[in-house]
Design a protein around this motif. Structure first.
Motif, PDB file in Angstrom:
ATOM      1  N   VAL A 132       0.549   2.674  -1.170  1.00  0.00           N
ATOM      2  CA  VAL A 132      -1.230   3.300  -1.249  1.00  0.00           C
ATOM      3  C   VAL A 132      -0.845   4.792  -0.965  1.00  0.00           C
ATOM      4  O   VAL A 132      -1.842   5.424  -1.448  1.00  0.00           O
ATOM      5  N   LEU A 133       0.054   5.253  -0.629  1.00  0.00           N
ATOM      6  CA  LEU A 133       0.485   6.804  -0.513  1.00  0.00           C
ATOM      7  C   LEU A 133       0.359   7.347  -1.705  1.00  0.00           C
ATOM      8  O   LEU A 133       0.531   8.792  -1.771  1.00  0.00           O
ATOM      9  N   LYS A 134       0.506   6.775  -2.832  1.00  0.00           N
ATOM     10  CA  LYS A 134       0.625   7.411  -4.096  1.00  0.00           C
ATOM     11  C   LYS A 134      -0.797   8.141  -4.468  1.00  0.00           C
ATOM     12  O   LYS A 134      -0.848   8.825  -5.168  1.00  0.00           O
ATOM     13  N   SER A 135      -1.869   7.519  -3.870  1.00  0.00           N
ATOM     14  CA  SER A 135      -3.034   8.173  -3.824  1.00  0.00           C
ATOM     15  C   SER A 135      -3.154   9.660  -3.399  1.00  0.00           C
ATOM     16  O   SER A 135      -2.826   9.706  -2.282  1.00  0.00           O
ATOM     17  N   LYS A 136      -3.284  10.559  -4.145  1.00  0.00           N
ATOM     18  CA  LYS A 136      -3.214  12.022  -3.765  1.00  0.00           C
ATOM     19  C   LYS A 136      -4.241  12.327  -2.681  1.00  0.00           C
ATOM     20  O   LYS A 136      -4.119  12.979  -1.734  1.00  0.00           O
ATOM     21  N   THR A 137      -5.536  11.725  -3.038  1.00  0.00           N
ATOM     22  CA  THR A 137      -6.686  11.846  -1.862  1.00  0.00           C
ATOM     23  C   THR A 137      -6.137  11.390  -0.716  1.00  0.00           C
ATOM     24  O   THR A 137      -6.510  12.004   0.319  1.00  0.00           O
TER      25      THR A 137
ATOM     26  N   LEU B 193     -13.098  10.175   2.380  1.00  0.00           N
ATOM     27  CA  LEU B 193     -12.135  10.662   1.534  1.00  0.00           C
ATOM     28  C   LEU B 193     -10.767   9.696   1.504  1.00  0.00           C
ATOM     29  O   LEU B 193      -9.946   9.869   0.547  1.00  0.00           O
ATOM     30  N   ALA B 194     -10.540   9.334   2.617  1.00  0.00           N
ATOM     31  CA  ALA B 194      -9.276   8.702   2.922  1.00  0.00           C
ATOM     32  C   ALA B 194      -8.979   7.463   1.983  1.00  0.00           C
ATOM     33  O   ALA B 194      -7.913   7.134   1.549  1.00  0.00           O
ATOM     34  N   VAL B 195     -10.172   7.044   1.895  1.00  0.00           N
ATOM     35  CA  VAL B 195     -10.080   5.606   1.029  1.00  0.00           C
ATOM     36  C   VAL B 195     -10.866   5.589  -0.168  1.00  0.00           C
ATOM     37  O   VAL B 195     -10.841   4.636  -0.970  1.00  0.00           O
ATOM     38  N   SER B 196     -11.478   6.705  -0.618  1.00  0.00           N
ATOM     39  CA  SER B 196     -12.279   6.808  -1.778  1.00  0.00           C
ATOM     40  C   SER B 196     -11.604   6.792  -2.973  1.00  0.00           C
ATOM     41  O   SER B 196     -12.329   6.525  -4.135  1.00  0.00           O
ATOM     42  N   GLY B 197     -10.264   7.238  -3.128  1.00  0.00           N
ATOM     43  CA  GLY B 197      -9.420   7.115  -4.201  1.00  0.00           C
ATOM     44  C   GLY B 197      -8.565   5.785  -4.464  1.00  0.00           C
ATOM     45  O   GLY B 197      -7.636   5.708  -5.315  1.00  0.00           O
ATOM     46  N   LEU B 198      -8.845   4.627  -3.515  1.00  0.00           N
ATOM     47  CA  LEU B 198      -7.957   3.475  -3.513  1.00  0.00           C
ATOM     48  C   LEU B 198      -8.532   2.240  -4.192  1.00  0.00           C
ATOM     49  O   LEU B 198      -9.944   2.290  -4.178  1.00  0.00           O
ATOM     50  N   ASP B 199      -7.906   1.523  -4.607  1.00  0.00           N
ATOM     51  CA  ASP B 199      -8.460   0.282  -5.080  1.00  0.00           C
ATOM     52  C   ASP B 199      -9.006  -0.504  -3.963  1.00  0.00           C
ATOM     53  O   ASP B 199      -8.284  -0.514  -3.074  1.00  0.00           O
ATOM     54  N   ALA B 200      -9.906  -1.361  -4.352  1.00  0.00           N
ATOM     55  CA  ALA B 200     -10.492  -2.139  -3.237  1.00  0.00           C
ATOM     56  C   ALA B 200      -9.262  -2.869  -2.433  1.00  0.00           C
ATOM     57  O   ALA B 200      -9.649  -2.982  -1.163  1.00  0.00           O
ATOM     58  N   LYS B 201      -8.484  -3.430  -2.830  1.00  0.00           N
ATOM     59  CA  LYS B 201      -7.324  -4.230  -2.342  1.00  0.00           C
ATOM     60  C   LYS B 201      -6.491  -3.414  -1.467  1.00  0.00           C
ATOM     61  O   LYS B 201      -5.919  -3.935  -0.426  1.00  0.00           O
ATOM     62  N   ASP B 202      -6.506  -2.095  -1.556  1.00  0.00           N
ATOM     63  CA  ASP B 202      -5.569  -1.057  -1.118  1.00  0.00           C
ATOM     64  C   ASP B 202      -6.425  -0.668   0.353  1.00  0.00           C
ATOM     65  O   ASP B 202      -5.710   0.292   1.113  1.00  0.00           O
ATOM     66  N   VAL B 203      -7.827  -0.648   0.133  1.00  0.00           N
ATOM     67  CA  VAL B 203      -8.498  -0.152   1.160  1.00  0.00           C
ATOM     68  C   VAL B 203      -8.187  -0.212   2.825  1.00  0.00           C
ATOM     69  O   VAL B 203      -7.957   0.603   3.641  1.00  0.00           O
ATOM     70  N   PRO B 204      -7.925  -1.732   3.115  1.00  0.00           N
ATOM     71  CA  PRO B 204      -7.579  -1.958   4.325  1.00  0.00           C
ATOM     72  C   PRO B 204      -6.473  -1.203   5.043  1.00  0.00           C
ATOM     73  O   PRO B 204      -6.366  -0.717   5.914  1.00  0.00           O
TER      74      PRO B 204
ATOM     75  N   ALA C 216     -20.224  12.804  -3.702  1.00  0.00           N
ATOM     76  CA  ALA C 216     -19.916  12.471  -2.467  1.00  0.00           C
ATOM     77  C   ALA C 216     -19.137  11.027  -2.448  1.00  0.00           C
ATOM     78  O   ALA C 216     -19.301  10.296  -3.385  1.00  0.00           O
ATOM     79  N   PRO C 217     -17.978  11.106  -1.917  1.00  0.00           N
ATOM     80  CA  PRO C 217     -16.976   9.771  -1.796  1.00  0.00           C
ATOM     81  C   PRO C 217     -17.774   8.682  -1.336  1.00  0.00           C
ATOM     82  O   PRO C 217     -18.546   8.671  -0.322  1.00  0.00           O
ATOM     83  N   VAL C 218     -17.451   7.674  -2.014  1.00  0.00           N
ATOM     84  CA  VAL C 218     -17.951   6.198  -1.452  1.00  0.00           C
ATOM     85  C   VAL C 218     -16.933   5.512  -0.571  1.00  0.00           C
ATOM     86  O   VAL C 218     -15.780   5.295  -0.851  1.00  0.00           O
ATOM     87  N   VAL C 219     -17.335   5.327   0.535  1.00  0.00           N
ATOM     88  CA  VAL C 219     -16.534   4.675   1.548  1.00  0.00           C
ATOM     89  C   VAL C 219     -16.485   3.029   1.417  1.00  0.00           C
ATOM     90  O   VAL C 219     -17.570   2.410   1.309  1.00  0.00           O
ATOM     91  N   ILE C 220     -15.518   2.382   1.126  1.00  0.00           N
ATOM     92  CA  ILE C 220     -15.510   0.976   1.012  1.00  0.00           C
ATOM     93  C   ILE C 220     -14.291   0.555   1.832  1.00  0.00           C
ATOM     94  O   ILE C 220     -13.097   0.453   1.441  1.00  0.00           O
ATOM     95  N   ILE C 221     -14.718   0.116   3.012  1.00  0.00           N
ATOM     96  CA  ILE C 221     -13.683  -0.254   4.138  1.00  0.00           C
ATOM     97  C   ILE C 221     -13.895  -1.937   4.111  1.00  0.00           C
ATOM     98  O   ILE C 221     -14.964  -2.141   4.742  1.00  0.00           O
ATOM     99  N   SER C 222     -13.125  -2.508   4.109  1.00  0.00           N
ATOM    100  CA  SER C 222     -13.292  -3.924   4.284  1.00  0.00           C
ATOM    101  C   SER C 222     -12.403  -4.462   5.860  1.00  0.00           C
ATOM    102  O   SER C 222     -13.081  -4.591   6.465  1.00  0.00           O
TER     103      SER C 222
END
Length: 513
Positions: free
Chosen positions: A255-260, A376-387, A505-511
């Motif tokens: 998941v650290l491939k996400s620059k954000t 920002l930490a999770v805004s650039g991730l796919d839903a499955k990678d958010v956790p 504004a980034p959208v936070v999706i934390i599951s």
């Protein structure tokens, strides 16, 4: 109504866990005297809890998927509460350290799982408000810990620092049993990555021990510090290689491939550095140098903590209205830099009100950082990678605090030596200020009886204590400047994080963590 009670339950659990990261800071000397241990040995009470937290937090997503969120969360609360009671009952220092480690293992799940449940309650359309609400717990926990610890230590006894968790833990357990359910989307764990778990425990455990104990034991002058450093480096390198190689890792580092996420994690590390070092430094400055009692020391943090609640809600409101996160985060960094600049200007005449006023800048600065950085930490991730991304970000905050306290301890020790040498070099018979002070203090002791030799010996001891006190003051002021400089140097990274997001504004999706 059900959701409101559940919300109060999980936020109370998170705050309870975070309070315990700092509640013992002002009680170490009392524990040391009561248990007949040195202050260095007693500080393992802090170290053991931090090690356990750092190990468990990144594994939370895996453990939740393996055991089920409801079972894992409730089991963790029960373990945290039980071992809190055992900490209070401990009769010697190493029994206390062992129970404190086990308490940290139980507490490690409470932060990330509580976060996931808060976001699930609010839903995607109210992620900003959810982020701010959970941020209150993240910020208030370490901040009010010294306040609560100071009050309990001065008015009761140190075991009550741990006993206070029992009624809260029981209430949270009962509420969780009645209200917590499994998430709608479950991830099945096909294989258990035992190799990864073992490497993580060895690597992070060794690193955390080095960071916490290095300064106390003169770093690499101690053989065990050298051994643990080598162990940590080798274990972490092998862990990274292993986790990137296997299909079902305990921590998905991909998941650290996400620059954000990567940049946000660095900024979260810096924020953790500032959050925990300022909570560590300020009580020590207040008690050791300014001679405040424990209760007053704790209370000076309280006004800022209260105002931070409004700061967190305000930052969430700004994000919701489309204000650029760059502006909010920059304001947070600037406010925290102002706090350190003001603290670096304190003197021995500073009173509680002076420190409390400066700490308001700290509180508001960190409040403005918490919500946007979490987003920002999770805004650039796919839903499955958010956790996994959220868990890694939480770990970076804790690691920032561990690195920060270790670095600041070493820095203060070095600066103390330099400042003391400078001050001592001015103490000689040719310095009229020194001779006048020596004669005045000597005359005071002579007036209270005793020989001239004893009076002068006591006078020299008083002056020596004054030199130490002034040296510590200058060292702590240097440390605040150091922290402020770190925040200043980190600010350009904000451009890299926000550049792609522009004014959105980034959208936070934390599951799930």
């Amino acid at each position: 109504m059900k959701n409101t009670i559940l919300l109060i339950t999980v936020i109370a659990a998170a705050i309870m866990e975070l309070i315990d990261t700092s509640i013992v800071n002002v009680a170490l000397s009392h524990m040391s005297g009561n248990l007949g241990s040195t202050l260095e040995d007693t500080s393992w009470v802090i170290t053991a809890y931090a090690i356990a937290n750092i190990i468990v937090i990144p594994m939370t997503s895996f453990l939740t998927n393996k055991l089920g969120r409801r079972n894992y969360y409730i089991g963790s609360i029960i373990a945290f509460t039980f071992f809190s009671a055992m900490c209070g009952l401990a009769s010697n220092i190493w029994t206390l350290v062992a129970f404190r480690f086990l308490q940290g293992i139980g507490g490690g799940a409470l932060l990330s799982v509580s976060q996931a449940i808060v976001f699930e309650i609010f839903g995607k359309e109210k992620q900003g408000a959810a982020s701010a609400l959970f941020g209150i717990g993240v910020f208030l926990g370490p901040t009010i810990g010294p306040t609560l610890g100071g009050f309990i230590t001065e008015n009761y006894s140190w075991p009550w620092i741990f006993y206070i968790n029992i009624p809260i833990g029981i209430a949270v357990t009962v509420s969780s049993i009645l209200l917590i359910t499994e998430p709608k989307i479950k991830v099945k764990v096909k294989e258990v990555d035992w190799t990864g778990i073992l490497l993580l425990i060895i690597g992070i455990g060794s690193l955390q021990t080095v960071l916490e104990r290095g300064e106390t034991d003169d770093w690499f002058a101690a053989n065990y510090i050298i051994a643990l450093t080598v162990t940590a480096v080798i274990s972490i390198i092998v862990f990274i290689w292993w986790e990137l190689k296997i299909p079902n890792p305990v921590i998905d580092l991909r998941v650290l491939k996400s620059k954000t996420l990567t940049i946000a994690a660095i900024l979260t590390f810096v924020t953790g550095f500032g959050l925990f070092t300022s909570v560590f430094l300020t009580p020590v400055l207040a008690q050791r140098v300014l001679l405040f009692p424990p209760t007053i020391t704790g209370l000076i943090l309280l006004p800022g903590a209260v105002l931070a609640i409004f700061g967190l809600m305000f930052s969430a409101s700004l994000l919701k209205k489309g204000v650029s996160p760059l502006i909010i985060i920059s304001a947070g960094f600037i406010l925290f830099i102002i706090f350190n600049w003001q603290m670096a200007g304190m003197n021995l005449n500073a009173g509680p009100a002076d420190l409390a006023a400066s700490l308001i800048y700290r509180a508001l600065g960190l409040a403005l950082l918490t919500v946007p950085l979490t987003a920002l930490a999770v805004s650039g991730l796919d839903a499955k990678d958010v956790p996994q991304g959220a868990a890694l970000n939480n770990m970076m905050r804790q690691l920032g605090g561990s690195f920060g306290i270790a670095i600041i301890n070493t820095y203060v020790a070095n600066r103390f030596g330099l400042h003391r040498n400078d001050l001592v070099s001015n103490i000689n018979i040719y310095n009229t200020n020194f001779t006048e002070r020596l004669n005045k203090v000597t005359q005071y002791f002579l007036s209270r009886g005793g020989s001239a030799f004893d009076a002068q010996k006591k006078a020299l001891a008083v002056i020596n204590n004054s030199v130490d006190r002034q040296s510590f003051l200058l060292s702590y002021l240097d440390a605040y400047l150091f922290i402020g400089l770190l925040f200043l140097l980190a600010m350009p990274l904000l451009l890299l994080v926000i550049k792609r997001k522009k004014q959105t504004a980034p959208v936070v999706i934390i599951s799930d963590h």
